[in-house]
Design an enzyme around this catalytic site. Structure first.
Site, PDB file in Angstrom:
ATOM      1  N   TYR A 199       0.853  -1.197   0.000  1.00  0.00           N
ATOM      2  CA  TYR A 199       0.000   0.000   0.000  1.00  0.00           C
ATOM      3  C   TYR A 199       0.881   1.235   0.000  1.00  0.00           C
ATOM      4  O   TYR A 199       1.845   1.303   0.778  1.00  0.00           O
ATOM      5  CB  TYR A 199      -0.909   0.021   1.231  1.00  0.00           C
ATOM      6  CG  TYR A 199      -2.344  -0.266   0.866  1.00  0.00           C
ATOM      7  CD1 TYR A 199      -3.001   0.524  -0.061  1.00  0.00           C
ATOM      8  CD2 TYR A 199      -3.033  -1.330   1.434  1.00  0.00           C
ATOM      9  CE1 TYR A 199      -4.313   0.256  -0.423  1.00  0.00           C
ATOM     10  CE2 TYR A 199      -4.342  -1.608   1.076  1.00  0.00           C
ATOM     11  CZ  TYR A 199      -4.976  -0.802   0.144  1.00  0.00           C
ATOM     12  OH  TYR A 199      -6.263  -1.063  -0.220  1.00  0.00           O
ATOM     13  N   LYS A 211      -1.131   0.320 -25.071  1.00  0.00           N
ATOM     14  CA  LYS A 211      -1.449   0.191 -26.505  1.00  0.00           C
ATOM     15  C   LYS A 211      -0.142   0.324 -27.290  1.00  0.00           C
ATOM     16  O   LYS A 211       0.697  -0.571 -27.211  1.00  0.00           O
ATOM     17  CB  LYS A 211      -2.509   1.218 -26.893  1.00  0.00           C
ATOM     18  CG  LYS A 211      -3.846   1.002 -26.152  1.00  0.00           C
ATOM     19  CD  LYS A 211      -4.926   1.928 -26.639  1.00  0.00           C
ATOM     20  CE  LYS A 211      -6.276   1.644 -25.989  1.00  0.00           C
ATOM     21  NZ  LYS A 211      -6.495   2.383 -24.736  1.00  0.00           N
ATOM     22  N   GLU A 225      -0.488   4.807  -0.569  1.00  0.00           N
ATOM     23  CA  GLU A 225      -1.290   6.009  -0.854  1.00  0.00           C
ATOM     24  C   GLU A 225      -0.432   7.258  -0.657  1.00  0.00           C
ATOM     25  O   GLU A 225       0.322   7.357   0.315  1.00  0.00           O
ATOM     26  CB  GLU A 225      -2.521   6.046   0.047  1.00  0.00           C
ATOM     27  CG  GLU A 225      -3.604   5.120  -0.497  1.00  0.00           C
ATOM     28  CD  GLU A 225      -4.674   4.791   0.524  1.00  0.00           C
ATOM     29  OE1 GLU A 225      -4.345   4.684   1.701  1.00  0.00           O
ATOM     30  OE2 GLU A 225      -5.828   4.629   0.106  1.00  0.00           O
ATOM     31  N   ARG A 257      -1.139  -2.722 -18.600  1.00  0.00           N
ATOM     32  CA  ARG A 257      -2.467  -2.120 -18.670  1.00  0.00           C
ATOM     33  C   ARG A 257      -2.574  -1.025 -17.610  1.00  0.00           C
ATOM     34  O   ARG A 257      -2.412  -1.301 -16.419  1.00  0.00           O
ATOM     35  CB  ARG A 257      -3.495  -3.223 -18.401  1.00  0.00           C
ATOM     36  CG  ARG A 257      -4.903  -2.922 -18.710  1.00  0.00           C
ATOM     37  CD  ARG A 257      -5.656  -4.208 -18.947  1.00  0.00           C
ATOM     38  NE  ARG A 257      -5.226  -4.794 -20.208  1.00  0.00           N
ATOM     39  CZ  ARG A 257      -5.728  -4.463 -21.395  1.00  0.00           C
ATOM     40  NH1 ARG A 257      -6.703  -3.603 -21.485  1.00  0.00           N
ATOM     41  NH2 ARG A 257      -5.270  -5.026 -22.494  1.00  0.00           N
ATOM     42  N   THR A 275      -3.187   5.813 -22.092  1.00  0.00           N
ATOM     43  CA  THR A 275      -3.002   4.498 -21.490  1.00  0.00           C
ATOM     44  C   THR A 275      -1.546   4.118 -21.749  1.00  0.00           C
ATOM     45  O   THR A 275      -0.854   4.755 -22.548  1.00  0.00           O
ATOM     46  CB  THR A 275      -3.911   3.431 -22.131  1.00  0.00           C
ATOM     47  OG1 THR A 275      -3.683   3.434 -23.543  1.00  0.00           O
ATOM     48  CG2 THR A 275      -5.363   3.679 -21.839  1.00  0.00           C
ATOM     49  N   ASP A 306      -6.499  13.119 -25.286  1.00  0.00           N
ATOM     50  CA  ASP A 306      -6.417  11.716 -24.861  1.00  0.00           C
ATOM     51  C   ASP A 306      -5.654  10.997 -25.971  1.00  0.00           C
ATOM     52  O   ASP A 306      -6.198  10.768 -27.057  1.00  0.00           O
ATOM     53  CB  ASP A 306      -7.841  11.166 -24.706  1.00  0.00           C
ATOM     54  CG  ASP A 306      -7.854   9.669 -24.430  1.00  0.00           C
ATOM     55  OD1 ASP A 306      -6.796   9.021 -24.525  1.00  0.00           O
ATOM     56  OD2 ASP A 306      -8.951   9.139 -24.131  1.00  0.00           O
TER      57      ASP A 306
END
Ligand code: DSN
Length: 408
Positions: free
Chosen positions: A50, A225, A52, A231, A222, A196
Site C-alpha cells: 500500500y 497500446k 497512498e 495495462r 493508457t 487523450d
C-alpha cells in the site's frame, strides 16, 4: 507453491492464452504484446504494498522501494514526452480522463468530445459513461464525405456552446490529429484543452505523430497500446495544474496505487526511450500504410481512404457484410479483430458496419511489409469470398506465418 500446483485451472487458462496469442494474428488496434521484463515487474511482490500518496509523501511506512520505482516512471515519462508534470497512478485511461476533467472543471459543466460512433471514446461523453452522466455533453463528429475531423464544424460548435473543456483524441480515427487547431479553437471558446492520446502515445513518443504537449493543458494516455507497456493510465500536464491533477487522482478518485503496475510502466518507459523502440514504432506506421494500400488494391473500402497511424477502419457496406459477421469470419481464419462502428453507421454498435485493424502486435512479432501485404490479401479474400475453402486456406497460411514469428 507454484501456480501450476496450487491452481491448475488458472494455470491452464493462462497457458492456453499464450498458445492463442502464438497461433493467431492479433490485429486489435488497442492491443500489444508486452516484453517479458514488463510482465516480470507486473508479477512482482510490489503488488503487496500500500502506498497512498506520492514519492516521499506517503500515508504508509515501508515505501522506500516503491518510491524508487514511481520516481523512475515519472522521470522517464517526462523525458519521453517533454512534459512538465506526470502522474503515473491512474489505473486506466478512462480513470485518467475522469481525473483530468475533475481537476479542471466541475460536475455539470459543459464538455465537448468526439462522438463514440465517429471514433471517439466512451469517456469523451457517452451517455452511459460517467462523462455523459455528470457533464453536459456537446459532441462533435467527422465530415460525412471525408470521414475526417471538420475543424470548421468543431469551431462552430465550440463557439456556439462555449464548453469549459474540449477533449480531443480518439479510439477509432485513422488520421493524424491537429492539436494546434484544437488549441486555437479552445482559446477562442475559452475552454481547457485535454488530449487523450491513449492510442497514439507510442507514435507521439517517437515523433511519428504531431505532439499534443505544447498545445494542451492536460494530456492523458493508457500505457498498454502503442506504448507496449502494462495495462494502465497516465496523466501529463503543465506545472500549473500539477497539484490539482495529483489531488484529483489521489485522494480524489483513487486509493492505493498499483505499485507493481507502476514498476512495469517504468520498465516500459525505459524500453520506449531506446532507439530500438523508435525503429519499432516507425515500422508500426509503415506496416499500417502497407496494409491500407493492400486492402484498397483488393477492393476494400477504408474510412478516409487510408491511414496516418496504426489504425485502419474498414467500411464493410460496399461488400455487404456486417462488422459482427466479418469479425467472426476473420476469427475462424486466425485473425483477431473487432467490429467497429463507422461514422454515421446505420447499424447498432453490437452489429456495426466496420472492422478496425491495427499493426502494433504484428510489428512486435517482427513482421514487416512482405508479411503485412500477405495478411492484407488474406483479409480481403476472407471478407469478399466468405466460403469455407477460403477460410481453410487462409487459416493454413496464417498458421505458417505465426510459426515463423514466435511470441517472446
Ligand atoms: N477499448 C479501447 C479500444 O479498443 O480502443 C479503448 O479504451
Amino acid at each position: 507453491m507454484s501456480l501450476k500446483t496450487k491452481d491448475r485451472d488458472v494455470f491452464d487458462a493462462i497457458a492456453r492464452e499464450k498458445e492463442r496469442q502464438q497461433n493467431n494474428l492479433e490485429m486489435i488496434a488497442s492491443e500489444n504484446y508486452t516484453s517479458p521484463a514488463v510482465i516480470e515487474a507486473m508479477g512482482s511482490h510490489l503488488t503487496d504494498k500500500y502506498a497512498e500518496g506520492y514519492p516521499g509523501k506517503r500515508y504508509y511506512g515501508g515505501c522506500e522501494n516503491v518510491d524508487v520505482v514511481e520516481t523512475l516512471a515519472i522521470e522517464r515519462a517526462k523525458k519521453i514526452f517533454g512534459c512538465e508534470h506526470v502522474n503515473v497512478q491512474p489505473h486506466s485511461g478512462t480513470q485518467a480522463n475522469l481525473e483530468a476533467y475533475l481537476a479542471l472543471i466541475e460536475v455539470g459543466d459543459t464538455l465537448m468530445g468526439m462522438d463514440l460512433s465517429c471514433g471517439g471514446h466512451l469517456s469523451h461523453g457517452h451517455p452511459l459513461n460517467f462523462s455523459g452522466k455528470h457533464f453536459k455533453i456537446v459532441p462533435y463528429g467527422v465530415n460525412r464525405e471525408t470521414g475526417r475531423i471538420d475543424f470548421d464544424e468543431v469551431r462552430e460548435i465550440a463557439l456556439r456552446e462555449k464548453p469549459r473543456l474540449i477533449v480531443c483524441g480518439a479510439s477509432a480515427y485513422p488520421r493524424a490529429i491537429d492539436f494546434k487547431k484544437f488549441r486555437e479553437i479552445a482559446d477562442e471558446a475559452g475552454a481547457y484543452l485535454v488530449a487523450d492520446i491513449a492510442h497514439i502515445a507510442g507514435l507521439v513518443a517517437k515523433g511519428c505523430h504531431p505532439d499534443p504537449v505544447p498545445y494542451c493543458d492536460v494530456v492523458t494516455t493508457t500505457t498498454h497500446k502503442t506504448l507496449r507497456g502494462p495495462r494502465g493510465g497516465m496523466i501529463m500536464c503543465r506545472e500549473k495544474y500539477a497539484k490539482d491533477i495529483d489531488r484529483s487522482v489521489f485522494p480524489g478518485n483513487q486509493g492505493g496505487p498499483l505499485m507493481h503496475v507502476i514498476a512495469a510502466k517504468a520498465v516500459c518507459f525505459k524500453e520506449v526511450l531506446s532507439d530500438e523502440f523508435g525503429e519499432y514504432i516507425k515500422r508500426v506506421v509503415s506496416n499500417s500504410a502497407v496494409l491500407a494500400e493492400t486492402l484498397m488494391e483488393n477492393g476494400i473500402k477504408l474510412v478516409t481512404d487510408g491511414t496516418d497511424n496504426h489504425i485502419i477502419l474498414i467500411d464493410l457496406r460496399p461488400i455487404d457484410v456486417t462488422g459482427k459477421d466479418a469479425e467472426a469470419l476473420l476469427q475462424r481464419s486466425g485473425i483477431i479483430a473487432n467490429k467497429n462502428t463507422i461514422p454515421y453507421d446505420p447499424q447498432k454498435p453490437f452489429i456495426a458496419s466496420g472492422i478496425r485493424l491495427g499493426t502494433p502486435v504484428l510489428t512486435t512479432r517482427g513482421m514487416g511489409a512482405d508479411e503485412v501485404r500477405q495478411i492484407g490479401q488474406f483479409i480481403s479474400r476472407v471478407l469478399k469470398d466468405r466460403d469455407e475453402k477460403t477460410i481453410a486456406e487462409v487459416k493454413k497460411g496464417i498458421m505458417s506465418l505465426c510459426g515463423r514469428f514466435p511470441v517472446e
